[in-house]
Design an enzyme around this catalytic site. Structure first.
Site, PDB file in Angstrom:
ATOM      1  N   ASP A   1       4.122   9.831  -4.689  1.00 36.36           N
ATOM      2  CA  ASP A   1       3.463   8.466  -4.521  1.00 36.36           C
ATOM      3  C   ASP A   1       3.385   7.975  -6.118  1.00 36.36           C
ATOM      4  O   ASP A   1       2.129   8.566  -6.714  1.00 36.36           O
ATOM      5  CB  ASP A   1       2.189   8.712  -3.756  1.00 36.36           C
ATOM      6  CG  ASP A   1       1.619   7.419  -3.629  1.00 36.36           C
ATOM      7  OD1 ASP A   1       2.025   6.295  -3.806  1.00 36.36           O
ATOM      8  OD2 ASP A   1       0.381   7.372  -2.940  1.00 36.36           O
TER       9      ASP A   1
ATOM     10  N   MET B   1       0.400  12.886  -6.391  1.00 39.80           N
ATOM     11  CA  MET B   1       0.319  11.552  -7.429  1.00 39.80           C
ATOM     12  C   MET B   1       1.257  11.744  -8.591  1.00 39.80           C
ATOM     13  O   MET B   1       0.912  12.289  -9.460  1.00 39.80           O
ATOM     14  CB  MET B   1      -1.147  11.153  -7.431  1.00 39.80           C
ATOM     15  CG  MET B   1      -2.122  11.147  -6.162  1.00 39.80           C
ATOM     16  SD  MET B   1      -1.418   9.961  -5.076  1.00 39.80           S
ATOM     17  CE  MET B   1      -1.295   8.312  -6.323  1.00 39.80           C
TER      18      MET B   1
ATOM     19  N   ASP C   1      -2.515   2.408   2.033  1.00 37.01           N
ATOM     20  CA  ASP C   1      -3.660   2.971   0.934  1.00 37.01           C
ATOM     21  C   ASP C   1      -4.883   2.428   1.137  1.00 37.01           C
ATOM     22  O   ASP C   1      -5.065   1.267   0.903  1.00 37.01           O
ATOM     23  CB  ASP C   1      -2.719   2.637  -0.510  1.00 37.01           C
ATOM     24  CG  ASP C   1      -1.795   3.252  -0.801  1.00 37.01           C
ATOM     25  OD1 ASP C   1      -1.818   4.534  -0.924  1.00 37.01           O
ATOM     26  OD2 ASP C   1      -0.785   2.627  -1.212  1.00 37.01           O
TER      27      ASP C   1
ATOM     28  N   MET D   1      -8.085   7.121  -0.732  1.00 32.57           N
ATOM     29  CA  MET D   1      -8.592   7.604  -1.763  1.00 32.57           C
ATOM     30  C   MET D   1      -9.926   7.051  -1.684  1.00 32.57           C
ATOM     31  O   MET D   1     -10.444   5.795  -2.395  1.00 32.57           O
ATOM     32  CB  MET D   1      -7.939   6.560  -2.682  1.00 32.57           C
ATOM     33  CG  MET D   1      -6.438   7.086  -3.024  1.00 32.57           C
ATOM     34  SD  MET D   1      -5.276   5.731  -3.797  1.00 32.57           S
ATOM     35  CE  MET D   1      -4.662   5.125  -2.262  1.00 32.57           C
TER      36      MET D   1
ATOM     37  N   MET E   1      -8.549   2.409  -0.414  1.00 28.37           N
ATOM     38  CA  MET E   1      -9.470   2.641  -1.758  1.00 28.37           C
ATOM     39  C   MET E   1     -10.699   2.110  -1.337  1.00 28.37           C
ATOM     40  O   MET E   1     -10.762   0.979  -1.012  1.00 28.37           O
ATOM     41  CB  MET E   1      -8.754   1.833  -2.819  1.00 28.37           C
ATOM     42  CG  MET E   1      -7.245   2.285  -3.041  1.00 28.37           C
ATOM     43  SD  MET E   1      -6.292   1.214  -4.299  1.00 28.37           S
ATOM     44  CE  MET E   1      -4.804   1.808  -4.243  1.00 28.37           C
TER      45      MET E   1
ATOM     46  N   HIS F   1      -3.266   7.217   3.453  1.00 27.66           N
ATOM     47  CA  HIS F   1      -3.531   7.953   2.349  1.00 27.66           C
ATOM     48  C   HIS F   1      -5.104   7.385   1.811  1.00 27.66           C
ATOM     49  O   HIS F   1      -5.371   6.351   1.475  1.00 27.66           O
ATOM     50  CB  HIS F   1      -2.510   7.582   0.996  1.00 27.66           C
ATOM     51  CG  HIS F   1      -3.014   8.190  -0.221  1.00 27.66           C
ATOM     52  ND1 HIS F   1      -2.330   7.605  -1.321  1.00 27.66           N
ATOM     53  CD2 HIS F   1      -3.892   8.947  -0.919  1.00 27.66           C
ATOM     54  CE1 HIS F   1      -2.593   8.211  -2.410  1.00 27.66           C
ATOM     55  NE2 HIS F   1      -3.732   8.869  -1.973  1.00 27.66           N
TER      56      HIS F   1
ATOM     57  N   SER G   1       5.011   1.249   0.564  1.00 30.96           N
ATOM     58  CA  SER G   1       3.463   1.338   0.591  1.00 30.96           C
ATOM     59  C   SER G   1       3.144  -0.276   1.027  1.00 30.96           C
ATOM     60  O   SER G   1       3.427  -1.116   0.029  1.00 30.96           O
ATOM     61  CB  SER G   1       2.884   1.584  -0.802  1.00 30.96           C
ATOM     62  OG  SER G   1       1.711   1.305  -0.829  1.00 30.96           O
TER      63      SER G   1
ATOM     64  N   HIS H   1       3.475   3.491   4.507  1.00 32.17           N
ATOM     65  CA  HIS H   1       2.396   4.197   3.821  1.00 32.17           C
ATOM     66  C   HIS H   1       1.028   3.017   3.525  1.00 32.17           C
ATOM     67  O   HIS H   1       1.339   1.977   3.297  1.00 32.17           O
ATOM     68  CB  HIS H   1       2.799   4.390   2.254  1.00 32.17           C
ATOM     69  CG  HIS H   1       2.251   5.512   1.496  1.00 32.17           C
ATOM     70  ND1 HIS H   1       1.743   6.721   1.694  1.00 32.17           N
ATOM     71  CD2 HIS H   1       1.120   4.705   0.450  1.00 32.17           C
ATOM     72  CE1 HIS H   1       0.906   6.927   0.661  1.00 32.17           C
ATOM     73  NE2 HIS H   1       0.569   5.937  -0.066  1.00 32.17           N
TER      74      HIS H   1
END
Ligand code: DX5
Ligand code: ZN
Length: 219
Positions: free
Chosen positions: A176, A138, A36, A69, A38, A67, A9, A34
């Protein structure tokens, strides 16, 4: 048995040396990046946005496992396709019309992923499991790296694996949060296919070696 994957990540990378850390992953045994995303609304943290992902895409030589979020992810499906996402994962909790969202992701040529928060039951995916290429379970509450692994995840992996087999689906199970060399083998034995590792990789002294060790433990 299918090949088990490791996805470092980038949330845990050194953002002031992002290119260096991307090259490290390129030259390692890792399988995916990965990424992320957000938004400070769905989760209480903001990570990075499109310009940074575009820069990542310029250097990354392995698939981008994105991913999201964020609330209302449908707004950005086209954008992430243009940015070169390989997997695009949305949160179950952020989608009112999940089936439609999954079709839209696949229509753009990406693999469609769904992430479940620790409190969200796996059973809620039963009616769309054949429309999902990847489920991210998660194993921490999303928003931050470096948190403690939640043990109930093992139960969820078994339940999800059973659902996938029952429905003859080819969905991958990705874990994850809080993954390390101590729990990696158990997660694979429970039915996981892909392990995300942030702090375990990037806080280690020899990062490519840590990735190689993780691969060795799960293969
Ligand atoms: C958490 C993110 C994770 C995080 C994992 O919200 O989705 O991908 O980067 O970090 P570690 O492996 O440090 O728990
Ligand atoms: Zn993630």
């Amino acid at each position: 048995m299918n090949k088990k994957l490791v996805a470092p990540s980038l949330l845990a990378a050194d953002f002031a040396n992002l290119q260096r850390d991307i090259e490290m992953v390129n030259n390692s045994e890792a399988d995916w990046f990965h990424v992320d995303v957000m938004d400070g609304v769905f989760v209480p943290n903001i990570s990075f946005g499109m310009p940074v992902i575009q820069a990542i895409g310029k250097h990354a030589k392995k698939p981008l496992d994105v991913h999201l979020m964020i609330v209302d992810p449908d707004r950005y499906i086209d954008t992430f396709a243009e940015l070169g996402a390989y997997n695009l994962t949305v949160h179950y909790e952020a989608c009112t019309h999940l089936h439609r969202t999954l079709q839209a992701i696949r229509a753009k040529g990406m693999k469609a992923g769904v992430a479940l928060n620790p409190h969200t039951p796996v059973s809620l995916l039963e009616d769309v499991i054949n429309d999902i290429d990847l489920v991210i379970l998660m194993s921490v509450n999303p928003g931050f790296g470096g948190q403690k692994f939640i043990d109930n995840t093992y139960r969820k992996i078994s339940q999800l694996k059973e659902m996938i087999v029952t429905h003859d689906a080819s969905t991958l199970i990705e874990i994850d949060g809080g993954v390390n060399a101590g729990n990696a083998r158990d997660l694979i034995d429970a039915g996981a296919d892909v392990l995300v590792a942030g702090n375990f990789v990037f806080s280690s002294e020899n990062q490519p070696q840590t990735i190689a060790d993780l691969k060795a433990v799960i293969s």
